[in-house]
Motif scaffolding. Structure first.
Motif, PDB file in Angstrom:
ATOM      1  N   ALA A  30      58.733  53.699  43.302  1.00  0.00           N
ATOM      2  CA  ALA A  30      57.423  53.690  42.642  1.00  0.00           C
ATOM      3  C   ALA A  30      57.224  54.959  41.810  1.00  0.00           C
ATOM      4  O   ALA A  30      56.723  54.902  40.685  1.00  0.00           O
ATOM      5  N   VAL A  31      57.635  56.090  42.348  1.00  0.00           N
ATOM      6  CA  VAL A  31      57.501  57.355  41.617  1.00  0.00           C
ATOM      7  C   VAL A  31      58.393  57.346  40.375  1.00  0.00           C
ATOM      8  O   VAL A  31      57.989  57.772  39.298  1.00  0.00           O
ATOM      9  N   ARG A  32      59.619  56.834  40.516  1.00  0.00           N
ATOM     10  CA  ARG A  32      60.522  56.753  39.351  1.00  0.00           C
ATOM     11  C   ARG A  32      59.941  55.824  38.287  1.00  0.00           C
ATOM     12  O   ARG A  32      59.983  56.125  37.097  1.00  0.00           O
ATOM     13  N   THR A  33      59.402  54.683  38.700  1.00  0.00           N
ATOM     14  CA  THR A  33      58.806  53.743  37.752  1.00  0.00           C
ATOM     15  C   THR A  33      57.603  54.375  37.053  1.00  0.00           C
ATOM     16  O   THR A  33      57.462  54.274  35.830  1.00  0.00           O
ATOM     17  N   LEU A  34      56.748  55.026  37.823  1.00  0.00           N
ATOM     18  CA  LEU A  34      55.585  55.703  37.255  1.00  0.00           C
ATOM     19  C   LEU A  34      56.025  56.779  36.272  1.00  0.00           C
ATOM     20  O   LEU A  34      55.462  56.912  35.178  1.00  0.00           O
ATOM     21  N   THR A  38      55.179  56.732  32.323  1.00  0.00           N
ATOM     22  CA  THR A  38      54.430  57.856  31.764  1.00  0.00           C
ATOM     23  C   THR A  38      55.207  58.489  30.623  1.00  0.00           C
ATOM     24  O   THR A  38      54.637  58.808  29.566  1.00  0.00           O
ATOM     25  N   SER A  39      56.502  58.665  30.819  1.00  0.00           N
ATOM     26  CA  SER A  39      57.339  59.235  29.767  1.00  0.00           C
ATOM     27  C   SER A  39      57.323  58.367  28.521  1.00  0.00           C
ATOM     28  O   SER A  39      57.184  58.861  27.400  1.00  0.00           O
ATOM     29  N   ALA A  40      57.454  57.063  28.696  1.00  0.00           N
ATOM     30  CA  ALA A  40      57.426  56.143  27.551  1.00  0.00           C
ATOM     31  C   ALA A  40      56.068  56.190  26.856  1.00  0.00           C
ATOM     32  O   ALA A  40      55.994  56.202  25.625  1.00  0.00           O
ATOM     33  N   PHE A  41      54.983  56.240  27.628  1.00  0.00           N
ATOM     34  CA  PHE A  41      53.638  56.302  27.068  1.00  0.00           C
ATOM     35  C   PHE A  41      53.455  57.562  26.237  1.00  0.00           C
ATOM     36  O   PHE A  41      52.933  57.527  25.125  1.00  0.00           O
ATOM     37  N   VAL A  42      53.889  58.702  26.778  1.00  0.00           N
ATOM     38  CA  VAL A  42      53.747  59.978  26.074  1.00  0.00           C
ATOM     39  C   VAL A  42      54.585  59.981  24.800  1.00  0.00           C
ATOM     40  O   VAL A  42      54.135  60.399  23.736  1.00  0.00           O
ATOM     41  N   GLU A  44      55.450  57.562  22.951  1.00  0.00           N
ATOM     42  CA  GLU A  44      54.912  56.651  21.943  1.00  0.00           C
ATOM     43  C   GLU A  44      53.585  57.140  21.369  1.00  0.00           C
ATOM     44  O   GLU A  44      53.077  56.552  20.424  1.00  0.00           O
ATOM     45  N   SER A  45      53.021  58.215  21.919  1.00  0.00           N
ATOM     46  CA  SER A  45      51.721  58.684  21.458  1.00  0.00           C
ATOM     47  C   SER A  45      51.839  59.360  20.093  1.00  0.00           C
ATOM     48  O   SER A  45      52.881  59.908  19.720  1.00  0.00           O
ATOM     49  N   TYR A  46      50.762  59.307  19.349  1.00  0.00           N
ATOM     50  CA  TYR A  46      50.716  59.915  18.014  1.00  0.00           C
ATOM     51  C   TYR A  46      50.939  61.426  18.102  1.00  0.00           C
ATOM     52  O   TYR A  46      51.669  62.000  17.293  1.00  0.00           O
ATOM     53  N   CYS A  47      50.314  62.060  19.066  1.00  0.00           N
ATOM     54  CA  CYS A  47      50.411  63.520  19.200  1.00  0.00           C
ATOM     55  C   CYS A  47      51.854  63.952  19.444  1.00  0.00           C
ATOM     56  O   CYS A  47      52.336  64.897  18.826  1.00  0.00           O
ATOM     57  N   TYR A  48      52.556  63.272  20.331  1.00  0.00           N
ATOM     58  CA  TYR A  48      53.956  63.615  20.621  1.00  0.00           C
ATOM     59  C   TYR A  48      54.811  63.425  19.376  1.00  0.00           C
ATOM     60  O   TYR A  48      55.630  64.272  19.038  1.00  0.00           O
ATOM     61  N   ARG A  49      54.623  62.312  18.671  1.00  0.00           N
ATOM     62  CA  ARG A  49      55.415  62.072  17.461  1.00  0.00           C
ATOM     63  C   ARG A  49      55.096  63.100  16.388  1.00  0.00           C
ATOM     64  O   ARG A  49      55.979  63.556  15.667  1.00  0.00           O
ATOM     65  N   TRP A  50      53.825  63.504  16.279  1.00  0.00           N
ATOM     66  CA  TRP A  50      53.438  64.501  15.284  1.00  0.00           C
ATOM     67  C   TRP A  50      54.055  65.851  15.604  1.00  0.00           C
ATOM     68  O   TRP A  50      54.532  66.560  14.723  1.00  0.00           O
TER      69      TRP A  50
END
Length: 149
Positions: A30-34, A38-42, A44-50
């Motif tokens: 569960a921790v690995r999946t979370l 979370t890593s994928a979400f971050v 894909e975020s605009y701020c991370y890409r910027w």
């Protein structure tokens, strides 16, 4: 010592044993999946890409002081700011604001500066010291910092 010989050093043996124990654990899964979500979400975020995008090589820098639209306004500000600053330092409003800031600083900011979070933020946000530069006989600058580490 290699794995082929059948013997592991103590650290490798501990790591292998922890891996064996955690392989079937639902909590670890569960921790690995979370973590992966979370890593994928971050990522894909605009701020991370910027923050991680490559700089544009065709960026043109314009000195606004040399433009007809903004240049006169900046010149006017450069002329007025010293007079406004002098008036502020000699005014009642300036002295009241200064005393209020000093009290606020003593009551709020000084106790805050003794927290671990503040010390961590200062450590993270303080820029590193630039290496000292010396001139060589050929006119090139050379760093005196030791690069052997």
């Amino acid at each position: 010592m290699s794995e082929e010989s059948g013997s592991l050093n103590p650290i490798e043996a501990i790591g292998e044993r922890i891996g064996t124990i955690s392989d079937g654990s639902r909590t670890v899964d569960a921790v690995r999946t979370l973590g992966s979500r979370t890593s994928a979400f971050v990522k894909e975020s605009y701020c991370y890409r910027w923050l991680t995008k490559e700089p544009d090589p065709d960026v043109i820098v314009i000195d606004l002081r040399e433009t007809y639209a903004v240049g006169p306004f900046i010149t006017l500000l450069d002329m007025l700011i010293p007079h406004i600053e002098n008036a502020w330092h000699h005014s009642k409003v300036g002295s009241v604001a200064r005393r209020a800031f000093e009290r606020l600083s003593e009551a709020v900011f000084d106790p805050l500066s003794e927290t671990r979070g503040y010390e961590l933020a200062v450590a993270l946000l303080t820029p590193p010291e630039p290496p000292e530069q010396t001139r060589t006989a050929g006119g090139e600058s050379e760093s005196t910092e030791d690069n052997s580490s």
